[in-house]
Design an enzyme around this catalytic site. Structure first.
Site, PDB file in Angstrom:
ATOM      1  N   SER A  96       0.832  -1.210   0.000  1.00  0.00           N
ATOM      2  CA  SER A  96       0.000   0.000   0.000  1.00  0.00           C
ATOM      3  C   SER A  96       0.860   1.252   0.000  1.00  0.00           C
ATOM      4  O   SER A  96       1.471   1.560  -0.989  1.00  0.00           O
ATOM      5  CB  SER A  96      -1.045   0.040   1.113  1.00  0.00           C
ATOM      6  N   CYS A 124      -1.246  -3.877   3.643  1.00  0.00           N
ATOM      7  CA  CYS A 124      -1.967  -5.141   3.632  1.00  0.00           C
ATOM      8  C   CYS A 124      -0.967  -6.275   3.812  1.00  0.00           C
ATOM      9  O   CYS A 124      -1.259  -7.412   3.522  1.00  0.00           O
ATOM     10  CB  CYS A 124      -2.760  -5.300   2.334  1.00  0.00           C
ATOM     11  N   HIS A 158       3.811  14.427   6.114  1.00  0.00           N
ATOM     12  CA  HIS A 158       3.720  15.850   5.778  1.00  0.00           C
ATOM     13  C   HIS A 158       4.128  16.596   7.038  1.00  0.00           C
ATOM     14  O   HIS A 158       3.625  16.284   8.118  1.00  0.00           O
ATOM     15  CB  HIS A 158       2.301  16.227   5.346  1.00  0.00           C
TER      16      HIS A 158
END
Length: 133
Positions: free
Chosen positions: A64, A84, A69
């Site tokens: 994934s 996953c 940020h």
């Protein structure tokens, strides 16, 4: 019976030292270290330096993604780890990030994503019965 396809951790980290999250090179090194530490598989990545302060970045994974940020002027970093590849790998990636950044406060949300039914494998006897019908 059900299983979860992925685990998603959203973490708000407060009280992070300015120099640990201001430069894109440090942010890249942080996420790449987390990927390696957790045994995840990197597909590609993109990072960007903001001026005068801060950086953002994402690593796309076979499992994934992992992203960051930052607002170093506020000592704040938003972290997103979704995999996953098993819950253990998700938690290991976050563990690495927390060890490196050493935030004074963590607000974290953990979500299981994609709960689907699990179909049991037919037994040998059931397979024979199905074939003879």
């Amino acid at each position: 019976m059900e299983k979860t396809l992925g685990l998603h951790i959203l973490a708000d980290l407060y009280g992070v030292e300015f120099d640990k999250i201001d430069h894109v090179e440090d942010v890249r090194e942080l996420l790449e270290g987390a990927v390696k530490y957790a045994g995840l598989s990197k597909l590609s990545s993109h990072f960007h330096q903001f001026y005068p302060h801060g950086a953002t970045g994402v690593i796309l994974l076979e499992e994934s993604h992992i992203s960051i940020h930052t607002w170093p002027e506020h000592g704040y970093a938003a972290i997103d780890v979704y995999t996953c590849g098993g819950k253990e790998k998700t938690f290991k990636a976050m563990e690495y990030i927390l060890k490196v950044l050493k935030p004074k406060r963590i607000d974290e949300k953990v979500a299981e994503r994609g709960t689907v039914p699990v179909h049991k494998e037919a037994t040998h006897i059931e397979k024979i019965e199905l074939e003879t019908v």
